[in-house]
Motif scaffolding. Sequence first.
Motif, PDB file in Angstrom:
ATOM      1  N   ILE A 203       0.835  -1.201   0.000  1.00  0.00           N
ATOM      2  CA  ILE A 203       0.000   0.000   0.000  1.00  0.00           C
ATOM      3  C   ILE A 203       0.872   1.254   0.000  1.00  0.00           C
ATOM      4  N   ALA A 204       0.528   2.178  -0.892  1.00  0.00           N
ATOM      5  CA  ALA A 204       1.267   3.431  -1.040  1.00  0.00           C
ATOM      6  C   ALA A 204       0.665   4.525  -0.151  1.00  0.00           C
ATOM      7  N   LEU A 205       1.401   5.624  -0.062  1.00  0.00           N
ATOM      8  CA  LEU A 205       0.956   6.775   0.730  1.00  0.00           C
ATOM      9  C   LEU A 205      -0.397   7.307   0.264  1.00  0.00           C
ATOM     10  N   ASN A 206      -0.680   7.199  -1.037  1.00  0.00           N
ATOM     11  CA  ASN A 206      -1.960   7.697  -1.568  1.00  0.00           C
ATOM     12  C   ASN A 206      -3.047   6.621  -1.561  1.00  0.00           C
ATOM     13  N   ASP A 207      -2.768   5.506  -0.850  1.00  0.00           N
ATOM     14  CA  ASP A 207      -3.669   4.362  -0.690  1.00  0.00           C
ATOM     15  C   ASP A 207      -3.804   3.490  -1.929  1.00  0.00           C
ATOM     16  N   TYR A 208      -3.028   3.767  -2.998  1.00  0.00           N
ATOM     17  CA  TYR A 208      -2.955   2.814  -4.111  1.00  0.00           C
ATOM     18  C   TYR A 208      -2.409   1.514  -3.525  1.00  0.00           C
ATOM     19  N   ALA A 209      -2.917   0.380  -3.966  1.00  0.00           N
ATOM     20  CA  ALA A 209      -2.451  -0.904  -3.445  1.00  0.00           C
ATOM     21  C   ALA A 209      -2.324  -1.918  -4.575  1.00  0.00           C
ATOM     22  N   ALA A 210      -1.390  -2.825  -4.418  1.00  0.00           N
ATOM     23  CA  ALA A 210      -1.209  -3.925  -5.362  1.00  0.00           C
ATOM     24  C   ALA A 210      -1.087  -5.223  -4.583  1.00  0.00           C
ATOM     25  N   ASP A 211      -1.712  -6.270  -5.107  1.00  0.00           N
ATOM     26  CA  ASP A 211      -1.567  -7.597  -4.522  1.00  0.00           C
ATOM     27  C   ASP A 211      -0.335  -8.243  -5.135  1.00  0.00           C
ATOM     28  N   VAL A 212       0.518  -8.767  -4.271  1.00  0.00           N
ATOM     29  CA  VAL A 212       1.781  -9.359  -4.690  1.00  0.00           C
ATOM     30  C   VAL A 212       1.872 -10.762  -4.094  1.00  0.00           C
ATOM     31  N   PRO A 213       2.067 -11.788  -4.914  1.00  0.00           N
ATOM     32  CA  PRO A 213       2.219 -13.142  -4.372  1.00  0.00           C
ATOM     33  C   PRO A 213       3.478 -13.242  -3.502  1.00  0.00           C
ATOM     34  N   MET A 214       3.413 -14.034  -2.461  1.00  0.00           N
ATOM     35  CA  MET A 214       4.577 -14.205  -1.581  1.00  0.00           C
ATOM     36  C   MET A 214       5.788 -14.715  -2.360  1.00  0.00           C
ATOM     37  N   GLU A 215       5.561 -15.470  -3.432  1.00  0.00           N
ATOM     38  CA  GLU A 215       6.671 -15.978  -4.242  1.00  0.00           C
ATOM     39  C   GLU A 215       7.525 -14.854  -4.819  1.00  0.00           C
ATOM     40  N   ASP A 216       6.934 -13.691  -5.022  1.00  0.00           N
ATOM     41  CA  ASP A 216       7.718 -12.562  -5.530  1.00  0.00           C
ATOM     42  C   ASP A 216       8.757 -12.115  -4.506  1.00  0.00           C
ATOM     43  N   ALA A 217       8.498 -12.385  -3.238  1.00  0.00           N
ATOM     44  CA  ALA A 217       9.468 -12.056  -2.181  1.00  0.00           C
ATOM     45  C   ALA A 217      10.456 -13.192  -1.962  1.00  0.00           C
ATOM     46  N   THR A 218       9.974 -14.423  -2.054  1.00  0.00           N
ATOM     47  CA  THR A 218      10.834 -15.562  -1.714  1.00  0.00           C
ATOM     48  C   THR A 218      11.655 -16.078  -2.887  1.00  0.00           C
ATOM     49  N   ALA A 219      11.108 -16.043  -4.095  1.00  0.00           N
ATOM     50  CA  ALA A 219      11.786 -16.643  -5.243  1.00  0.00           C
ATOM     51  C   ALA A 219      12.462 -15.633  -6.163  1.00  0.00           C
ATOM     52  N   ILE A 220      12.161 -14.361  -5.983  1.00  0.00           N
ATOM     53  CA  ILE A 220      12.725 -13.307  -6.830  1.00  0.00           C
ATOM     54  C   ILE A 220      13.428 -12.306  -5.921  1.00  0.00           C
ATOM     55  N   ASP A 221      14.535 -11.753  -6.362  1.00  0.00           N
ATOM     56  CA  ASP A 221      15.279 -10.778  -5.552  1.00  0.00           C
ATOM     57  C   ASP A 221      14.656  -9.381  -5.613  1.00  0.00           C
ATOM     58  N   THR A 222      13.366  -9.307  -5.264  1.00  0.00           N
ATOM     59  CA  THR A 222      12.713  -7.998  -5.215  1.00  0.00           C
ATOM     60  C   THR A 222      13.285  -7.218  -4.037  1.00  0.00           C
ATOM     61  N   MET A 223      13.360  -5.920  -4.205  1.00  0.00           N
ATOM     62  CA  MET A 223      13.878  -5.084  -3.114  1.00  0.00           C
ATOM     63  C   MET A 223      12.906  -3.959  -2.819  1.00  0.00           C
ATOM     64  N   LEU A 224      13.010  -3.472  -1.602  1.00  0.00           N
ATOM     65  CA  LEU A 224      12.330  -2.236  -1.231  1.00  0.00           C
ATOM     66  C   LEU A 224      13.394  -1.158  -1.333  1.00  0.00           C
ATOM     67  N   ALA A 225      13.473  -0.539  -2.482  1.00  0.00           N
ATOM     68  CA  ALA A 225      14.521   0.453  -2.708  1.00  0.00           C
ATOM     69  C   ALA A 225      14.329   1.638  -1.772  1.00  0.00           C
ATOM     70  N   THR A 226      15.405   1.982  -1.077  1.00  0.00           N
ATOM     71  CA  THR A 226      15.434   3.159  -0.211  1.00  0.00           C
ATOM     72  C   THR A 226      16.270   4.261  -0.842  1.00  0.00           C
ATOM     73  N   ARG A 227      17.082   3.879  -1.849  1.00  0.00           N
ATOM     74  CA  ARG A 227      17.989   4.838  -2.491  1.00  0.00           C
ATOM     75  C   ARG A 227      17.944   4.679  -4.002  1.00  0.00           C
ATOM     76  N   MET A 228      18.070   5.818  -4.671  1.00  0.00           N
ATOM     77  CA  MET A 228      18.192   5.833  -6.128  1.00  0.00           C
ATOM     78  C   MET A 228      19.444   6.634  -6.443  1.00  0.00           C
ATOM     79  N   ASP A 229      20.356   6.020  -7.199  1.00  0.00           N
ATOM     80  CA  ASP A 229      21.654   6.622  -7.505  1.00  0.00           C
ATOM     81  C   ASP A 229      22.361   7.082  -6.234  1.00  0.00           C
ATOM     82  N   GLY A 230      22.237   6.280  -5.184  1.00  0.00           N
ATOM     83  CA  GLY A 230      22.941   6.518  -3.928  1.00  0.00           C
ATOM     84  C   GLY A 230      22.283   7.496  -2.977  1.00  0.00           C
ATOM     85  N   GLU A 231      21.237   8.180  -3.426  1.00  0.00           N
ATOM     86  CA  GLU A 231      20.567   9.187  -2.594  1.00  0.00           C
ATOM     87  C   GLU A 231      19.277   8.619  -1.998  1.00  0.00           C
ATOM     88  N   PRO A 232      18.973   8.959  -0.735  1.00  0.00           N
ATOM     89  CA  PRO A 232      17.694   8.513  -0.162  1.00  0.00           C
ATOM     90  C   PRO A 232      16.534   8.968  -1.044  1.00  0.00           C
TER      91      PRO A 232
END
Length: 169
Positions: free
Chosen positions: A99-128
Amino acid sequence: MTIRLLTAATLLAASLIPMRAEALDAPKGEVILTVTAPKLEHPNVDGTAQFDRAMLEALDGRTGRMETPWTEGSVSFSGPLLRAVLDAAGAHGTSLKVIALNDYAADVPMEDATAIDTMLATRMDGEPMSVRDKGPLFLVYPFDKDPGLFNEKYFSRSVWQIKTIEVSE
């Protein structure tokens, strides 16, 4: 000889016992992510797992340089692996609602977390990442490692400005 065998057997048995994961500390900085689940093993604030940026960036993560439909040219994203965040929270289930700050939401299968190297990016080009630049968190699929992920199916799951992840059984 008997003492050595007993010691060896004790050490072997101790190594087979699963280690209890560390309790999740309470965030010291601004909370940027809350994880909820019916059975959360490591809650730290009112039955939820809350994370500040430092907590997230201390987890096992990755950096990847890639092109995305939402950025101009090749950019570098870095942040914790989604599975590392869920492990730290002790969150188990079959699906995620991101769920995003604007309440947009997406359903994501747990396999996307366990079988794929998905990340929660905190930085882009080294900057927060700021809210203006799709932050503070952006669910980024490893398009750099697997070009087969570069399609609408995964684009629709690539939520930015994430505030909450709800885990369902």
